[in-house]
Design a protein around this motif. Structure first.
Motif, PDB file in Angstrom:
ATOM      1  N   ASP A  12       6.937 -26.964  28.941  1.00 56.82           N
ATOM      2  CA  ASP A  12       5.942 -27.815  28.327  1.00 56.82           C
ATOM      3  C   ASP A  12       6.620 -28.889  27.480  1.00 56.82           C
ATOM      4  O   ASP A  12       7.363 -28.595  26.562  1.00 56.82           O
ATOM      5  CB  ASP A  12       5.038 -26.930  27.479  1.00 56.82           C
ATOM      6  CG  ASP A  12       4.090 -27.756  26.668  1.00 56.82           C
ATOM      7  OD1 ASP A  12       3.758 -28.847  27.142  1.00 56.82           O
ATOM      8  OD2 ASP A  12       3.714 -27.300  25.583  1.00 56.82           O
ATOM      9  N   ALA A  13       6.341 -30.149  27.809  1.00 54.23           N
ATOM     10  CA  ALA A  13       7.007 -31.266  27.128  1.00 54.23           C
ATOM     11  C   ALA A  13       6.728 -31.266  25.636  1.00 54.23           C
ATOM     12  O   ALA A  13       7.628 -31.442  24.825  1.00 54.23           O
ATOM     13  CB  ALA A  13       6.554 -32.582  27.752  1.00 54.23           C
ATOM     14  N   ALA A  14       5.471 -31.025  25.279  1.00 59.11           N
ATOM     15  CA  ALA A  14       5.113 -31.066  23.852  1.00 59.11           C
ATOM     16  C   ALA A  14       5.837 -29.952  23.099  1.00 59.11           C
ATOM     17  O   ALA A  14       6.271 -30.138  21.971  1.00 59.11           O
ATOM     18  CB  ALA A  14       3.616 -30.931  23.693  1.00 59.11           C
ATOM     19  N   GLU A 147      -2.568 -31.285  23.749  1.00 60.45           N
ATOM     20  CA  GLU A 147      -1.760 -31.295  24.975  1.00 60.45           C
ATOM     21  C   GLU A 147      -2.626 -31.364  26.224  1.00 60.45           C
ATOM     22  O   GLU A 147      -2.116 -31.598  27.319  1.00 60.45           O
ATOM     23  CB  GLU A 147      -0.898 -30.027  25.034  1.00 60.45           C
ATOM     24  CG  GLU A 147       0.138 -29.960  23.929  1.00 60.45           C
ATOM     25  CD  GLU A 147       0.779 -28.579  23.789  1.00 60.45           C
ATOM     26  OE1 GLU A 147       1.707 -28.452  22.991  1.00 60.45           O
ATOM     27  OE2 GLU A 147       0.338 -27.628  24.460  1.00 60.45           O
TER      28      GLU A 147
ATOM     29  N   ASN B  36       1.998 -34.323  31.462  1.00 61.24           N
ATOM     30  CA  ASN B  36       3.202 -33.487  31.398  1.00 61.24           C
ATOM     31  C   ASN B  36       3.155 -32.452  30.274  1.00 61.24           C
ATOM     32  O   ASN B  36       3.824 -31.431  30.342  1.00 61.24           O
ATOM     33  CB  ASN B  36       4.446 -34.361  31.206  1.00 61.24           C
ATOM     34  CG  ASN B  36       4.907 -34.998  32.506  1.00 61.24           C
ATOM     35  OD1 ASN B  36       4.328 -34.733  33.568  1.00 61.24           O
ATOM     36  ND2 ASN B  36       5.919 -35.848  32.442  1.00 61.24           N
ATOM     37  N   ALA B  37       2.370 -32.725  29.217  1.00 58.31           N
ATOM     38  CA  ALA B  37       2.298 -31.793  28.086  1.00 58.31           C
ATOM     39  C   ALA B  37       1.635 -30.481  28.491  1.00 58.31           C
ATOM     40  O   ALA B  37       1.898 -29.445  27.891  1.00 58.31           O
ATOM     41  CB  ALA B  37       1.549 -32.433  26.924  1.00 58.31           C
ATOM     42  N   ALA B  38       0.743 -30.537  29.481  1.00 56.32           N
ATOM     43  CA  ALA B  38       0.089 -29.312  29.962  1.00 56.32           C
ATOM     44  C   ALA B  38      -0.329 -29.526  31.414  1.00 56.32           C
ATOM     45  O   ALA B  38      -1.500 -29.682  31.709  1.00 56.32           O
ATOM     46  CB  ALA B  38      -1.133 -28.977  29.094  1.00 56.32           C
ATOM     47  N   PRO B  39       0.655 -29.544  32.327  1.00 57.23           N
ATOM     48  CA  PRO B  39       0.334 -29.840  33.727  1.00 57.23           C
ATOM     49  C   PRO B  39      -0.517 -28.746  34.365  1.00 57.23           C
ATOM     50  O   PRO B  39      -0.265 -27.570  34.127  1.00 57.23           O
ATOM     51  CB  PRO B  39       1.705 -29.934  34.409  1.00 57.23           C
ATOM     52  CG  PRO B  39       2.668 -29.293  33.482  1.00 57.23           C
ATOM     53  CD  PRO B  39       2.076 -29.275  32.120  1.00 57.23           C
ATOM     54  N   ASP B  42       1.727 -27.789  39.932  1.00 58.46           N
ATOM     55  CA  ASP B  42       3.087 -27.284  39.835  1.00 58.46           C
ATOM     56  C   ASP B  42       4.116 -28.414  39.827  1.00 58.46           C
ATOM     57  O   ASP B  42       5.180 -28.294  40.409  1.00 58.46           O
ATOM     58  CB  ASP B  42       3.360 -26.327  41.006  1.00 58.46           C
ATOM     59  CG  ASP B  42       4.407 -25.302  40.623  1.00 58.46           C
ATOM     60  OD1 ASP B  42       4.726 -25.240  39.422  1.00 58.46           O
ATOM     61  OD2 ASP B  42       4.896 -24.592  41.508  1.00 58.46           O
ATOM     62  N   LYS B  44       5.575 -32.156  37.483  1.00 61.81           N
ATOM     63  CA  LYS B  44       5.480 -33.071  36.351  1.00 61.81           C
ATOM     64  C   LYS B  44       5.955 -34.435  36.791  1.00 61.81           C
ATOM     65  O   LYS B  44       6.678 -34.554  37.781  1.00 61.81           O
ATOM     66  CB  LYS B  44       6.389 -32.591  35.217  1.00 61.81           C
ATOM     67  CG  LYS B  44       5.865 -31.416  34.455  1.00 61.81           C
ATOM     68  CD  LYS B  44       6.848 -31.102  33.345  1.00 61.81           C
ATOM     69  CE  LYS B  44       6.245 -30.166  32.348  1.00 61.81           C
ATOM     70  NZ  LYS B  44       6.983 -30.202  31.091  1.00 61.81           N
ATOM     71  N   GLU B  48      11.256 -40.699  32.972  1.00 63.57           N
ATOM     72  CA  GLU B  48      11.672 -42.107  33.049  1.00 63.57           C
ATOM     73  C   GLU B  48      10.523 -43.033  33.436  1.00 63.57           C
ATOM     74  O   GLU B  48      10.550 -44.224  33.137  1.00 63.57           O
ATOM     75  CB  GLU B  48      12.810 -42.280  34.075  1.00 63.57           C
ATOM     76  CG  GLU B  48      14.113 -41.600  33.690  1.00 63.57           C
ATOM     77  CD  GLU B  48      14.076 -40.084  33.876  1.00 63.57           C
ATOM     78  OE1 GLU B  48      13.271 -39.605  34.703  1.00 63.57           O
ATOM     79  OE2 GLU B  48      14.837 -39.386  33.168  1.00 63.57           O
ATOM     80  N   ILE B  49       9.553 -42.489  34.154  1.00 62.80           N
ATOM     81  CA  ILE B  49       8.450 -43.359  34.570  1.00 62.80           C
ATOM     82  C   ILE B  49       7.219 -43.177  33.676  1.00 62.80           C
ATOM     83  O   ILE B  49       6.120 -43.613  34.013  1.00 62.80           O
ATOM     84  CB  ILE B  49       8.069 -43.147  36.062  1.00 62.80           C
ATOM     85  CG1 ILE B  49       7.737 -41.671  36.328  1.00 62.80           C
ATOM     86  CG2 ILE B  49       9.169 -43.631  36.982  1.00 62.80           C
ATOM     87  CD1 ILE B  49       7.048 -41.443  37.669  1.00 62.80           C
ATOM     88  N   THR B  50       7.418 -42.512  32.522  1.00 62.84           N
ATOM     89  CA  THR B  50       6.300 -42.357  31.599  1.00 62.84           C
ATOM     90  C   THR B  50       6.508 -43.251  30.378  1.00 62.84           C
ATOM     91  O   THR B  50       7.596 -43.768  30.152  1.00 62.84           O
ATOM     92  CB  THR B  50       6.139 -40.907  31.125  1.00 62.84           C
ATOM     93  OG1 THR B  50       7.256 -40.555  30.309  1.00 62.84           O
ATOM     94  CG2 THR B  50       6.021 -39.955  32.304  1.00 62.84           C
TER      95      THR B  50
END
Lengths: 258, 198
Positions: A12-14, A147, B36-39, B42, B44, B48-50
């Motif tokens: 998770d990124a966050a 999130e 991406n914080a909570a996909p 399966d 992300k 680089e493109i965000t």
């Protein structure tokens, strides 16, 4: 690491950012890292120079303040968040904080006192038994995290508006601030504090609020994002001075309404 | 000689088009980081493109550009309908004409002699992206304020459904942009038309 609900796959990124922020304690360094990270995305987009980036960040913060005002205007004090049958409760309900599950604070019930300060008539500190003796209500509502994920839970406790009335809070004040045993802090607008579903939560799913959900007490607001719901509350204060918040001071939107 | 050429895209259209480009690029790139914080799938999006650097930054970008997209989109739709351009440029539109034009286009034989006229596939694509953008705004409103817009929330199912709707509407928009850019690459003069109007 932060434990997520099972359906959320992958890293998770966050959570990674949370961990990184924990490790970077020097504020200036944290600021620099954040600026440079934003800058990466920015230069990708426009090729702007380094000097302009500070201006863009300031502009984004200004828009975030404008969004606070827009949300305060949109907020209907009598509009209720949807409630759900108990069969829809998310099990297990995800734990989430700015730290990992191994760092969950243990607060001692016997020595616990809730401090109440600021623009209130009655500033006596409350014991847990005193709080439990107040009239209690339940709610099964959806918790929405910044999130993006959401989970349905059942919280029980004291309607916050009745607590504010009991302590003689000046409800014409702008903010109610919270300081927590896990060094978290946040603040909310008075209209949300007085919303009928805003609750001083003492129980989860019919049992004493466990440490992972904020023992001995948290504030539950189904009209705000998760990070606006402080856990392990030690002090509540009513004020007209903007108190900010742990995440809000780093760039999360202050109003955080839903 | 160029001066005698008729204006194909009026100034308001070109302005709203390019403002929309800015809004969409910011919203899509910051939206990918928020996802991406909570996909919920399966995968992300590559960092680089965000846009935004971290979740809080991405949200700031997203909730800033949403005003531009909504205001600019509203002005576009009002002018499009008000000037009658919506009816003259995008209609009539029949399934038969779409199939015929699509077949011709795939054989590479679609005529571009009259840039004043959109062929049926273009009409469908542009109408589709208008509807898709409206859906993005409406599902976005539910994600932003699911408690304050109960009717909209119910129409889209619930908060979690709205997340999926928002995601797929984004995917459809990105798909449109990909085809749109490919077409512009095939006919570069359409880019000039969108810049200088003719």
């Amino acid at each position: 690491m932060i434990r997520k609900s099972p359906k959320l796959a992958g890293v998770d990124a966050a959570a990674v950012i949370k961990e990184a922020l924990q490790r970077i304690d020097v504020p200036s360094r944290r600021k620099f890292l954040q600026s440079s990270l934003t800058l990466g995305g920015l230069s990708l987009l426009t090729g702007c120079s380094l000097v302009e980036a500070g201006g863009i960040e300031k502009a984004l913060m200004k828009i975030s303040r404008f969004n606070d005002a827009a949300q305060a205007w949109l907020f209907d004090p009598s509009r209720l968040a949807p409630t759900y049958p108990e069969s829809m409760i998310t099990r297990p309900f995800p734990f989430n904080a700015y730290y990992g599950a191994d760092k969950i604070r243990q607060v001692d019930a016997d020595s616990y006192r809730l401090e109440v300060t600021g623009l209130v008539a009655d500033k006596h500190a409350w014991t847990l038994d005193e709080l439990r003796a107040l009239p209690q209500t339940d709610q099964v509502t959806r918790h929405i995290c910044v999130e993006g994920w959401s989970a349905i839970g059942k919280w029980g406790g004291v309607t916050f508006s009745s607590f504010l009335a009991r302590i003689g809070a000046d409800t014409s004040a702008k903010y109610v601030g919270f300081k927590c045993a896990d060094d978290y802090y946040t603040s909310i607008d008075m209209p949300t504090a007085l919303h009928p579903q805003t609750q001083l939560t003492l129980s989860y799913d019919g049992a004493t609020l466990p440490p992972k959900y904020g023992f001995p007490m948290k504030l539950r607001m189904p009209t705000k994002l998760g990070y606006k719901n402080p856990k392990h509350i030690q002090a509540i204060f009513v004020t007209n001075t903007y108190p900010g918040g742990f995440w809000e001071d780093q760039g999360y939107n202050w109003f955080g309404g839903i | 000689m160029t001066d005698s050429m008729p204006t194909i895209h009026p100034a308001w259209l070109r302005l709203t088009h390019w403002l929309n480009v800015i809004a969409v690029v910011i919203l899509v790139m910051s939206g990918w980081r928020i996802y991406n914080a909570a996909p919920f799938f399966d995968f992300k999006f590559a960092s680089e493109i965000t846009l935004g650097g971290w979740l809080g930054g991405a949200i700031q970008w997203h909730f800033a550009a949403m005003w531009l997209l909504a205001a600019n989109g509203l002005i576009y739709l009002l002018l499009n309908a008000g000037t009658g351009r919506l009816w003259t440029k995008f209609f009539p539109l029949s399934p038969r004409a779409i199939v015929t034009d699509l077949r011709t286009a795939l054989r590479g034989r679609l005529s571009h002699d009259d840039p004043q006229q959109y062929n049926s596939v273009q009409r469908l694509a542009y109408l589709f992206v208008m509807v898709d953008s409206v859906l993005l705004v409406l599902s976005g409103l539910v994600l932003w304020k699911s408690v304050q817009f109960p009717l909209l929330r119910e129409l889209l199912g619930d908060y979690e459904t709205a997340r999926r709707v928002h995601f797929f509407a984004m995917a459809a928009l990105v798909g449109f942009v990909a085809v749109h850019l490919a077409m512009v690459a095939l006919l570069p003069r359409t880019l000039l038309t969108m810049i200088r109007g003719r």
